[in-house]
Scaffold this motif. Sequence first.
Motif, short mmCIF file in Angstrom:
data_model
loop_
_atom_site.label_atom_id
_atom_site.label_comp_id
_atom_site.label_asym_id
_atom_site.label_seq_id
_atom_site.Cartn_x
_atom_site.Cartn_y
_atom_site.Cartn_z
N ALA A 144 0.81 -1.21 0.00
CA ALA A 144 0.00 0.00 0.00
C ALA A 144 0.85 1.28 0.00
CB ALA A 144 -0.92 0.00 1.22
N SER A 145 2.16 1.13 -0.20
CA SER A 145 3.10 2.27 -0.25
C SER A 145 3.22 3.00 1.08
CB SER A 145 2.69 3.26 -1.36
OG SER A 145 2.71 2.63 -2.62
N GLU A 146 2.92 2.33 2.17
CA GLU A 146 3.11 2.92 3.49
C GLU A 146 4.52 2.69 4.01
OE1 GLU A 146 0.08 1.30 5.97
OE2 GLU A 146 -1.57 2.09 4.77
N LEU A 147 5.26 1.78 3.36
CA LEU A 147 6.66 1.52 3.66
C LEU A 147 7.44 1.54 2.34
CD1 LEU A 147 6.35 -1.49 6.15
CD2 LEU A 147 6.94 0.87 6.75
N ASP A 148 8.73 1.82 2.42
CA ASP A 148 9.58 1.78 1.23
C ASP A 148 10.24 0.43 1.04
OD1 ASP A 148 9.22 4.58 0.50
OD2 ASP A 148 10.34 5.01 2.34
N ALA A 149 10.47 -0.29 2.15
CA ALA A 149 11.07 -1.62 2.10
C ALA A 149 10.81 -2.29 3.43
CB ALA A 149 12.56 -1.55 1.81
N ALA A 150 11.02 -3.60 3.49
CA ALA A 150 10.82 -4.33 4.73
C ALA A 150 11.82 -5.48 4.82
CB ALA A 150 9.39 -4.87 4.83
N LEU A 151 12.29 -5.75 6.02
CA LEU A 151 13.16 -6.88 6.28
C LEU A 151 12.34 -7.98 6.92
CD1 LEU A 151 16.22 -4.97 7.80
CD2 LEU A 151 16.05 -5.96 5.51
N ILE A 152 12.26 -9.13 6.24
CA ILE A 152 11.48 -10.24 6.74
C ILE A 152 12.24 -11.54 6.53
CG2 ILE A 152 9.33 -9.03 6.15
CD1 ILE A 152 8.98 -11.18 3.91
N THR A 153 11.70 -12.61 7.07
CA THR A 153 12.21 -13.94 6.75
C THR A 153 11.26 -14.57 5.74
OG1 THR A 153 11.07 -14.85 8.69
CG2 THR A 153 13.40 -14.31 8.93
N LEU A 154 11.83 -15.27 4.78
CA LEU A 154 11.05 -15.89 3.72
C LEU A 154 10.36 -17.16 4.23
CD1 LEU A 154 13.67 -15.49 0.84
CD2 LEU A 154 11.76 -13.98 1.40
N PRO A 155 9.30 -17.62 3.52
CA PRO A 155 8.82 -17.15 2.23
C PRO A 155 7.71 -16.09 2.36
CG PRO A 155 7.70 -19.18 2.79
CD PRO A 155 8.67 -18.88 3.92
N PHE A 156 7.34 -15.53 1.20
CA PHE A 156 6.16 -14.68 1.11
C PHE A 156 5.58 -14.87 -0.28
CE2 PHE A 156 9.13 -12.14 -1.20
CZ PHE A 156 8.39 -11.33 -2.04
N SER A 157 4.35 -14.41 -0.49
CA SER A 157 3.70 -14.70 -1.78
C SER A 157 2.80 -13.55 -2.23
CB SER A 157 2.86 -15.98 -1.67
OG SER A 157 1.91 -15.88 -0.62
N ILE A 158 3.44 -12.43 -2.62
CA ILE A 158 2.71 -11.31 -3.20
C ILE A 158 3.42 -10.95 -4.49
CG2 ILE A 158 1.99 -8.91 -2.90
CD1 ILE A 158 1.86 -9.36 0.07
N ASP A 159 2.74 -11.11 -5.60
CA ASP A 159 3.36 -10.96 -6.92
C ASP A 159 3.91 -9.56 -7.17
OD1 ASP A 159 2.83 -13.59 -7.52
OD2 ASP A 159 0.94 -13.17 -8.54
N LYS A 160 3.27 -8.53 -6.61
CA LYS A 160 3.68 -7.16 -6.88
C LYS A 160 4.95 -6.76 -6.13
CE LYS A 160 -1.01 -5.50 -7.87
NZ LYS A 160 -2.08 -4.55 -7.48
N LEU A 161 5.40 -7.60 -5.22
CA LEU A 161 6.58 -7.29 -4.43
C LEU A 161 7.77 -8.13 -4.89
CD1 LEU A 161 5.02 -7.08 -0.85
CD2 LEU A 161 5.39 -5.23 -2.50
N ARG A 162 8.96 -7.58 -4.73
CA ARG A 162 10.19 -8.26 -5.11
C ARG A 162 11.06 -8.42 -3.86
NH1 ARG A 162 7.45 -9.41 -8.48
NH2 ARG A 162 7.57 -9.04 -10.74
N SER A 163 12.00 -9.36 -3.94
CA SER A 163 12.87 -9.61 -2.79
C SER A 163 14.32 -9.75 -3.22
CB SER A 163 12.44 -10.89 -2.07
OG SER A 163 12.66 -12.03 -2.89
N GLN A 164 15.21 -9.45 -2.31
CA GLN A 164 16.64 -9.71 -2.49
C GLN A 164 17.14 -10.38 -1.23
OE1 GLN A 164 19.24 -6.78 -4.43
NE2 GLN A 164 20.63 -6.94 -2.68
N ALA A 165 17.67 -11.58 -1.39
CA ALA A 165 18.15 -12.34 -0.24
C ALA A 165 19.33 -11.64 0.42
CB ALA A 165 18.54 -13.75 -0.66
N LEU A 166 19.42 -11.76 1.74
CA LEU A 166 20.56 -11.21 2.48
C LEU A 166 21.46 -12.33 2.99
CD1 LEU A 166 18.83 -8.28 4.39
CD2 LEU A 166 20.03 -8.25 2.20
N PHE A 167 20.91 -13.24 3.81
CA PHE A 167 21.72 -14.39 4.19
C PHE A 167 20.81 -15.54 4.64
CE2 PHE A 167 21.35 -14.65 8.79
CZ PHE A 167 21.01 -13.36 9.17
N HIS A 168 21.40 -16.72 4.67
CA HIS A 168 20.70 -17.93 5.10
C HIS A 168 21.37 -18.45 6.37
CE1 HIS A 168 19.23 -17.89 0.94
NE2 HIS A 168 20.50 -17.81 0.58
#
Length: 328
Positions: A144-168
Amino acid sequence: MSIYDYLEFRHLRYIVAVAEELNMTRAAERLNVVQSNLSKQISDIEDLFHVKLFLRVRNGVQLTSAGQSLYIRAKQLLELREETINSLQAVQDAETKPFRLGFSQFVEHAVLQTVSQAYREMFPKGVVKLEGDDTDALLKRLEASELDAALITLPFSIDKLRSQALFHERMVVCLRRDDPLASKEELDTADLDGKLGIFSDAHHHPTAHARLLEMLSEQGIKPRTFSPTFNLEQIQWMVEQQMCIALIREHEVLHESLTTRPIKGVNWTIDSAIIYRQTDAHGAISLLLRDLARRYPDADAEVRRKPPQSIKDDPGLFEEEDAALKNG
């Protein structure tokens, strides 16, 4: 006029397209130019610099050694041009509006610190506004454009969002040192059935919770479900009291009475990533992603590595993060 002045960015785009398509017709379609003009431009470059970039073959072209070298450098130069142009908008955005970064309680503090510091190093006048929340809430706010980015743990499933892995970070089993299972170097999945405690639920990160149950089911493990908690002290106390054994991150600090063992034949990990919108992004996003790729070079590889050590706090550097963690 110097020979260096003849090679323009459009020529670099032509070389990259032909090198990747290995066919003049497809490359021309990709570039939206006339094929005969593209072929002439490539030939002119070869003639000017007295080098052969492509060999004409039956079904298209092949790269020569010189062509491969120029292709790699052309990609780098085009990326540098894009980064330079993006930096103009990024600086403007960083100085005029805060970077709204969400984070879930599953993300290590060291990761939050690293991302925040990366942003501040690139944009000293920029402000990072941290907001903690449940994973699903963060994703909805990001969408909803209320945030510019978010740090989460995977997985997630929203097609309009993209991810870049940081570490495992590998998951291991926490158990008492005097537990008979501790005599093994690795635990069999059968050792865990009916003994392994899990502390997640469908509210805080439903996708990850469902995936965890799926992984356990695939290995024939029936876990013991306890009240959800993010307090490692409480989990370790329950293990010490022989109420269960538990899955934890590999590099957690343990009580002296406890130890960990890997699970034989599986490689379960907690995968941390930065999530962002595909479009309508804060101008700093592209530069931040590029910088994080350098800081976490093995993030997309199969190498499972220890997360970075917590950065030594500079005065006031992480005041916003600490406040957000307390309030989150």
